[in-house]
Design an enzyme around this catalytic site. Structure first.
Site, short mmCIF file in Angstrom:
data_model
loop_
_atom_site.label_atom_id
_atom_site.label_comp_id
_atom_site.label_asym_id
_atom_site.label_seq_id
_atom_site.Cartn_x
_atom_site.Cartn_y
_atom_site.Cartn_z
N GLY A 96 -12.39 -30.51 -20.07
CA GLY A 96 -12.75 -29.09 -20.05
C GLY A 96 -11.56 -28.19 -19.75
O GLY A 96 -10.44 -28.66 -19.52
N GLN A 97 -11.86 -26.89 -19.73
CA GLN A 97 -10.80 -25.89 -19.53
C GLN A 97 -10.03 -26.15 -18.24
O GLN A 97 -8.80 -26.15 -18.23
CB GLN A 97 -11.42 -24.48 -19.48
CG GLN A 97 -10.41 -23.37 -19.34
CD GLN A 97 -11.02 -22.05 -18.86
OE1 GLN A 97 -12.16 -22.00 -18.42
NE2 GLN A 97 -10.25 -20.98 -18.97
N TYR A 135 -27.68 -21.52 -15.55
CA TYR A 135 -26.40 -21.96 -14.99
C TYR A 135 -26.30 -21.53 -13.52
O TYR A 135 -25.97 -22.33 -12.63
CB TYR A 135 -25.27 -21.36 -15.82
CG TYR A 135 -23.87 -21.59 -15.30
CD1 TYR A 135 -23.33 -22.86 -15.20
CD2 TYR A 135 -23.07 -20.50 -14.93
CE1 TYR A 135 -22.03 -23.06 -14.74
CE2 TYR A 135 -21.77 -20.68 -14.48
CZ TYR A 135 -21.25 -21.97 -14.39
OH TYR A 135 -19.98 -22.14 -13.94
N ILE A 155 -12.17 -17.87 -15.28
CA ILE A 155 -10.84 -18.49 -15.23
C ILE A 155 -10.13 -18.27 -16.58
O ILE A 155 -10.69 -18.57 -17.63
CB ILE A 155 -10.93 -20.00 -14.92
CG1 ILE A 155 -11.72 -20.24 -13.62
CG2 ILE A 155 -9.53 -20.63 -14.85
CD1 ILE A 155 -11.11 -19.64 -12.36
C1 AKB Z 1 -18.93 -18.73 -17.11
O1 AKB Z 1 -18.61 -17.65 -17.62
O2 AKB Z 1 -20.00 -19.29 -17.32
C2 AKB Z 1 -17.95 -19.37 -16.15
C3 AKB Z 1 -18.23 -18.99 -14.74
C4 AKB Z 1 -17.94 -17.63 -14.26
O3 AKB Z 1 -18.68 -19.80 -13.97
N1 AKB Z 1 -16.62 -19.02 -16.52
#
Ligand code: AKB
Length: 318
Positions: free
Chosen positions: A10-11, A141, A171
């Site tokens: 991942g990134q 999320y 990030i």
């Molecule tokens: C997202 O945009 O989902 C992530 C985060 C802020 O956790 N980069």
């Protein structure tokens, strides 16, 4: 210390693997992901294919390499998570519980699992968001991040395990493209500025979010992992701030170096997610307990990003 990284393709995982190998030694850092990683990861040390939902496969890797520390980076991010909430729940929660249970069963010394500003929601104060505040996210999320923080804290309290975590802002980086996040526009804008001189932004010009450049992200992650346990009061949910800007200010910082650069703002489904997150965070607990202190501001990041992205575009890598 022998370290396992999940989600190394991942990134963050890509650059974190390289950074940790520089510190602990190439053979001491075992990179893993469900898919093959970038050449700099594959060629510099051990790599294992690992689906974090396969607990027994993860146990075999922990035993094979006598793993002492885990960086659990495998996760589904916010935008992809809204498209497939059950996938986000499954990977983020069951992957994490597998890591924590194996940590307990196999006596892993230390585990780091990132949280995110996505743990906050529309009822959270938006400016200088406190460390202790309302956590009512509106994305799947975000829900997995709040539940993940609580779960990590449970293992600290109930089993006395050493589990640590920090709430990442968006990030920004140039080694591996992000995948499926809401803050991805702040990376894509640099690539399109260099390659096309224009960018179509999926949030409005006024959308303000906390952001961080990758070198600071690596520093925060590794500093927290290495901090003396006795200094930590909270363990699993540190706010970490760095910079905060709206999309128009980001575009203006690029325009200083590419004057002809143009941005069109076409907000889509990402906007509602971005609107539910804070503008900036109060990270005084991280500063006091483990000395967090970011180095990059927007202009320093823009200079660095444009230089790196230019090389990639010239090589035909984007
Ligand atoms: C997202 O945009 O989902 C992530 C985060 C802020 O956790 N980069």
């Amino acid at each position: 210390m022998r370290i396992l990284i999940t989600g190394c393709s991942g990134q963050i995982g890509t650059e974190l693997t390289v950074a940790l190998r520089n510190i602990y030694g190439n053979d001491q850092v075992i990179a893993s992901d469900i898919k093959e990683a970038a050449p700099e990861v594959m060629q510099s040390g051990p790599f294992e294919i690992l689906d974090v939902l396969d607990k027994e496969a993860m146990r075999q890797i922990i035993r094979k390499y006598q793993v002492e520390g885990i960086f659990h980076m495998a996760a589904i991010l916010s935008a992809v998570g809204e498209g497939n909430p059950m996938l986000a729940w499954n990977v983020n929660m069951n992957g994490l519980i597998n890591v924590l249970e194996l940590g307990r069963e196999e006596k892993v010394e230390r585990i780091l699992c990132p949280s995110s500003i996505a743990a906050f929601g529309p009822e959270t104060p938006v400016d200088n968001t406190p460390q202790e505040t309302v956590l009512r996210p509106t994305t799947m999320y975000g829900i997995t991040k709040v539940a993940g923080e609580l779960l990590c804290n449970y293992y600290v309290q109930k089993y006395g395990m050493d589990v640590r975590g920090l709430r990442y802002p968006g990030i920004i980086s140039n080694a591996t493209l992000p995948g499926g996040g809401t803050t991805d526009y702040a990376v894509a804008i640099y690539y399109d500025a260099v390659k096309f001189g224009k960018y179509e932004c999926f949030v409005t010009a006024e959308t303000t979010l906390p952001m961080m450049y990758m070198p600071d992200c690596l520093k925060a992650t590794i500093d927290l992992f290495q901090a003396p346990k006795a200094n930590l009061k909270r363990f699993v949910d540190y706010n970490v701030g760095s910079m905060s800007f709206d999309a128009a200010t980001l575009a203006a910082s690029i325009k200083r170096y590419i004057p002809e650069f143009e941005v069109a703002y076409k907000p889509d489904f990402h906007q509602a997610i971005a609107d539910s997150w804070p503008n900036s965070v109060d990270d005084s607990a991280a500063r006091e307990e483990w000395g967090w202190n970011p180095e990059y501001d927007l202009d320093a990041m823009t200079r660095d990003m444009l230089q790196a992205v230019k090389i990639k575009v010239e090589k035909g890598e984007y």
